[in-house]
Design a protein around this motif. Structure first.
Motif, mmCIF file in Angstrom:
data_model
loop_
_atom_site.group_PDB
_atom_site.id
_atom_site.type_symbol
_atom_site.label_atom_id
_atom_site.label_comp_id
_atom_site.label_asym_id
_atom_site.label_seq_id
_atom_site.Cartn_x
_atom_site.Cartn_y
_atom_site.Cartn_z
ATOM 1 N N LEU A 98 0.580 -1.049 -0.269
ATOM 2 C CA LEU A 98 0.042 -0.282 0.384
ATOM 3 C C LEU A 98 0.619 1.236 0.446
ATOM 4 C CD1 LEU A 98 -2.647 -1.358 2.874
ATOM 5 C CD2 LEU A 98 -3.333 -0.547 0.876
ATOM 6 N N ARG B 32 -4.684 12.195 13.229
ATOM 7 C CA ARG B 32 -3.595 11.140 14.039
ATOM 8 C C ARG B 32 -3.600 10.347 13.325
ATOM 9 N NH1 ARG B 32 -3.555 11.618 20.038
ATOM 10 N NH2 ARG B 32 -1.712 11.273 19.998
ATOM 11 N N GLY C 2 -0.866 8.078 13.044
ATOM 12 C CA GLY C 2 0.029 7.342 14.031
ATOM 13 C C GLY C 2 -0.483 6.539 15.097
ATOM 14 N N TYR D 288 7.365 5.514 16.646
ATOM 15 C CA TYR D 288 6.149 5.912 17.337
ATOM 16 C C TYR D 288 5.211 4.486 17.664
ATOM 17 C CZ TYR D 288 1.602 7.886 19.212
ATOM 18 O OH TYR D 288 0.063 8.377 20.411
ATOM 19 N N SER D 289 4.817 4.529 16.593
ATOM 20 C CA SER D 289 3.655 2.881 16.861
ATOM 21 C C SER D 289 3.317 2.317 15.146
ATOM 22 C CB SER D 289 2.082 3.444 16.397
ATOM 23 O OG SER D 289 2.128 4.195 15.085
ATOM 24 N N HIS E 161 1.336 -0.283 13.081
ATOM 25 C CA HIS E 161 -0.506 -1.215 12.575
ATOM 26 C C HIS E 161 -0.050 -2.438 11.710
ATOM 27 C CE1 HIS E 161 -1.961 3.727 13.032
ATOM 28 N NE2 HIS E 161 -0.605 3.212 13.786
ATOM 29 N N TYR F 267 -2.482 -4.897 10.223
ATOM 30 C CA TYR F 267 -3.395 -4.881 8.788
ATOM 31 C C TYR F 267 -3.445 -6.722 7.959
ATOM 32 C CZ TYR F 267 -4.837 -0.144 9.262
ATOM 33 O OH TYR F 267 -5.320 0.558 10.242
ATOM 34 N N PHE G 214 -8.255 -3.921 9.583
ATOM 35 C CA PHE G 214 -6.777 -3.453 10.859
ATOM 36 C C PHE G 214 -7.016 -4.737 12.227
ATOM 37 C CE2 PHE G 214 -5.577 -1.156 14.628
ATOM 38 C CZ PHE G 214 -5.925 -1.631 15.011
ATOM 39 N N ILE H 249 -2.980 -1.790 17.057
ATOM 40 C CA ILE H 249 -1.953 -0.883 16.778
ATOM 41 C C ILE H 249 -1.127 -0.803 17.965
ATOM 42 C CG2 ILE H 249 -1.083 1.550 17.035
ATOM 43 C CD1 ILE H 249 -3.545 1.691 15.753
ATOM 44 N N LEU I 287 1.941 1.008 20.415
ATOM 45 C CA LEU I 287 2.230 2.423 20.485
ATOM 46 C C LEU I 287 3.063 2.428 21.440
ATOM 47 C CD1 LEU I 287 -1.273 4.156 21.273
ATOM 48 C CD2 LEU I 287 0.096 4.347 19.086
ATOM 49 N N GLU J 226 0.956 0.774 25.107
ATOM 50 C CA GLU J 226 -0.688 0.714 24.330
ATOM 51 C C GLU J 226 -0.699 0.174 23.456
ATOM 52 O OE1 GLU J 226 -2.202 5.280 24.518
ATOM 53 O OE2 GLU J 226 -4.334 3.611 23.596
ATOM 54 N N LYS K 260 -3.717 -1.320 20.919
ATOM 55 C CA LYS K 260 -5.437 -0.991 20.210
ATOM 56 C C LYS K 260 -5.544 -2.707 19.442
ATOM 57 C CE LYS K 260 -5.690 3.298 19.478
ATOM 58 N NZ LYS K 260 -5.634 4.740 19.031
ATOM 59 N N PHE L 283 0.010 -6.976 6.409
ATOM 60 C CA PHE L 283 0.841 -5.609 6.752
ATOM 61 C C PHE L 283 0.782 -4.630 7.898
ATOM 62 C CE2 PHE L 283 0.817 -5.699 1.833
ATOM 63 C CZ PHE L 283 -0.037 -5.738 1.372
ATOM 64 N N SER M 132 4.959 4.633 11.899
ATOM 65 C CA SER M 132 4.284 5.746 12.476
ATOM 66 C C SER M 132 6.060 6.625 13.060
ATOM 67 C CB SER M 132 2.922 6.224 12.550
ATOM 68 O OG SER M 132 2.841 7.547 12.636
ATOM 69 N N GLY N 292 3.250 10.331 16.793
ATOM 70 C CA GLY N 292 1.130 10.492 16.710
ATOM 71 C C GLY N 292 0.503 11.472 16.522
ATOM 72 N N LEU O 234 1.182 6.118 7.649
ATOM 73 C CA LEU O 234 1.859 5.004 7.651
ATOM 74 C C LEU O 234 2.464 4.828 6.702
ATOM 75 C CD1 LEU O 234 -1.342 3.194 9.203
ATOM 76 C CD2 LEU O 234 0.294 3.870 10.374
ATOM 77 N N PHE P 281 3.516 1.468 4.524
ATOM 78 C CA PHE P 281 3.392 0.072 5.634
ATOM 79 C C PHE P 281 4.643 -0.740 4.183
ATOM 80 C CE2 PHE P 281 -0.922 -0.439 6.444
ATOM 81 C CZ PHE P 281 -1.366 0.870 6.306
#
Lengths: 115, 111
Positions: free
Chosen positions: A43, A98, A100, B29-30, B32, B34, B44, B47, B49, B53, B55, B87, B91, B94, B99, B101
């Motif tokens: 992507l 945001r 990220g 920072y993070s 993700h 998918y 999704f 995530i 972080l 953290e 999610k 994928f 990032s 924040g 993003l 990938f």
């Protein structure tokens, strides 16, 4: 169903033409992201809008442009199309800008074929 | 700046485990995660972080090593529905940040 809608689902056009892809984000989401996915590739981020304003830009070609309207739907305009522009174009949305921090929810995509 | 995913492809039998890795040359920072099935939209998963953290889906397990700028996705007791391309997106901040990938990891689960 992510709640993100994209139209049209398929688009077949000729080189040199111009097309417009449309995206409606999930209810309540303020940010829209556009991605390009060529055949069996990853992507590629194109551009992000948040509440009508451009917030982040990727390697988007000058022939491509986008905008987000007051009702938060977004359009991606592709002009002077080339064979290499054939790809799946995804729109994603998130609650805030945001990128990220928030999860992005992807629409079903528009498959563009340039002949 | 594109993150590197490994392996490129994995073939499993139902019930087997797999680990998919994502690494970056730049402080993150993070991360993700998918999953995308052929011809469909990415979905999704999770995530992770900076600071610990997380999610995402309860049934998905992943880790984020901030010092090494690496993340791993753990797929245990795989099911046929796990098949697809995974994928990772990274990032660097924040704020209003894109993003980036990775190239993806193809996972095929067979009966």
């Amino acid at each position: 169903d992510s709640g993100v809608t994209q139209t049209p689902k398929h688009l077949i056009t000729a080189t040199g033409q111009r097309v417009t892809l449309r995206c409606s984000p999930r209810s309540g989401d303020l940010s829209v992201y556009w991605y390009q996915q060529s055949l069996d590739q990853g992507l590629q981020f194109l551009i992000q809008y948040y509440n009508g304003e451009e917030r982040a830009k990727g390697n988007i070609l000058e022939r491509f442009s986008a905008q987000q309207f007051p009702d938060l739907h977004s359009e991606l305009n592709l002009s002077s199309l080339e064979l290499g522009d054939s790809a799946l174009y995804f729109c994603a949305s998130s609650v805030t800008g945001r990128g990220g921090y928030n999860e992005q929810f992807f629409g079903p995509g528009t498959r563009l074929t340039v002949l | 700046q594109q993150p590197v995913q490994s392996p490129q492809a994995v073939i499993l039998r139902e019930g087997e485990d797999a680990v998919i890795n994502c690494s970056s040359s730049k402080a993150l920072y993070s991360v993700h995660w998918y999953r995308q099935k052929h011809g469909e939209a990415p979905v999704f998963l999770m995530i992770l972080l900076k600071g610990g953290e997380q999610k995402g889906h309860e049934k998905i397990s992943a880790s984020f090593n901030e010092k090494k700028q690496q993340s791993s996705l753990y797929l245990t007791a795989s099911q046929l529905s796990y098949s697809g391309t995974y994928f990772c997106g990274t990032s660097f901040s924040g704020g209003y940040n894109k993003l980036i990938f990775g190239a993806g990891t193809r996972l095929a689960v067979h009966p």
